[in-house]
Design a protein around this motif. Structure first.
Motif, PDB file in Angstrom:
ATOM      1  N   UNK A   1     -18.357 -58.572 -11.182  1.00  0.00           N
ATOM      2  CA  UNK A   1     -18.415 -58.940  -9.761  1.00  0.00           C
ATOM      3  C   UNK A   1     -19.734 -58.574  -9.093  1.00  0.00           C
ATOM      4  N   UNK A   2     -20.384 -57.506  -9.539  1.00  0.00           N
ATOM      5  CA  UNK A   2     -21.667 -57.122  -8.936  1.00  0.00           C
ATOM      6  C   UNK A   2     -22.733 -58.193  -9.170  1.00  0.00           C
ATOM      7  N   UNK A   3     -22.697 -58.841 -10.320  1.00  0.00           N
ATOM      8  CA  UNK A   3     -23.666 -59.906 -10.620  1.00  0.00           C
ATOM      9  C   UNK A   3     -23.360 -61.150  -9.782  1.00  0.00           C
ATOM     10  N   UNK A   4     -22.062 -61.460  -9.617  1.00  0.00           N
ATOM     11  CA  UNK A   4     -21.669 -62.593  -8.773  1.00  0.00           C
ATOM     12  C   UNK A   4     -22.109 -62.318  -7.336  1.00  0.00           C
ATOM     13  N   UNK A   5     -21.903 -61.091  -6.873  1.00  0.00           N
ATOM     14  CA  UNK A   5     -22.333 -60.697  -5.520  1.00  0.00           C
ATOM     15  C   UNK A   5     -23.839 -60.918  -5.356  1.00  0.00           C
ATOM     16  N   UNK A   6     -24.621 -60.503  -6.344  1.00  0.00           N
ATOM     17  CA  UNK A   6     -26.072 -60.649  -6.254  1.00  0.00           C
ATOM     18  C   UNK A   6     -26.469 -62.128  -6.140  1.00  0.00           C
TER      19      UNK A   6
END
Length: 176
Positions: free
Chosen positions: A72-77
């Motif tokens: 999810x952190x990569x999707x957020x970025x």
């Protein structure tokens, strides 16, 4: 017989990148080469600005997160990059749904989270939860890691951040 259904998207003449630059479809190209296909369908887009190219690349990257496991952190970025791009174009809305600015060429409704969600195939709630967990100053690194690994659900992490923010009565400007 092998067949590529979704065409590869490349730049043409007049684009910011050199003609033939793949904007969308890197894995399809690799799969076609591995399968020794003689040809694959290609769409050539001409006269794209650097921003338009970046938007295509970001949306393709976000779309691929639905197919393969991406934290999810990569999707957020990626969503934040898209949000920034829209902000630069004047396509953003405040959370109260009033426009920050209009570019005159595109009719937009809803707030920025809704816009990013609709452009990426995510729900508004999922985009809001990722922003809460990975963008809030009260979210800890341990919580972010727990959400990324699945140890803590995204919605539970967002609820925890909201609880902390309300307990400390953070100013609205710091909350989103």
């Amino acid at each position: 017989a092998h067949k590529v259904i979704d065409p590869i998207l490349v730049t043409g003449e007049g684009c910011a990148s050199p003609p033939g630059t793949i904007l969308k479809g890197h894995r399809r190209r690799r799969a076609g080469l591995d399968a020794r296909l003689e040809s694959v369908p290609v769409i050539r887009r001409c006269d794209l600005t650097a921003d338009a190219e970046e938007e295509i690349i970001i949306k393709a990257a976000i779309a691929s997160t639905h197919v393969r496991h991406v934290p999810p952190s990569k999707v957020y970025a990626l969503e934040e990059r898209l949000h920034t791009l829209y902000s630069q174009r004047g396509q953003c809305f405040r959370s109260d749904r009033t426009p920050v600015a209009t570019n005159g060429s595109r009719s937009m409704t809803g707030d920025t989270l809704t816009l990013v969600a609709s452009e990426t195939g995510a729900t508004r709630n999922a985009v809001a939860n990722r922003r809460k967990v990975f963008g809030s100053p009260v979210s800890t690194q341990r919580m972010k890691e727990a959400v990324d690994t699945g140890e803590l659900s995204l919605s539970a992490g967002a609820d925890l951040v909201r609880d902390v923010e309300s307990d400390y009565a953070m100013p609205a400007a710091m909350q989103d």
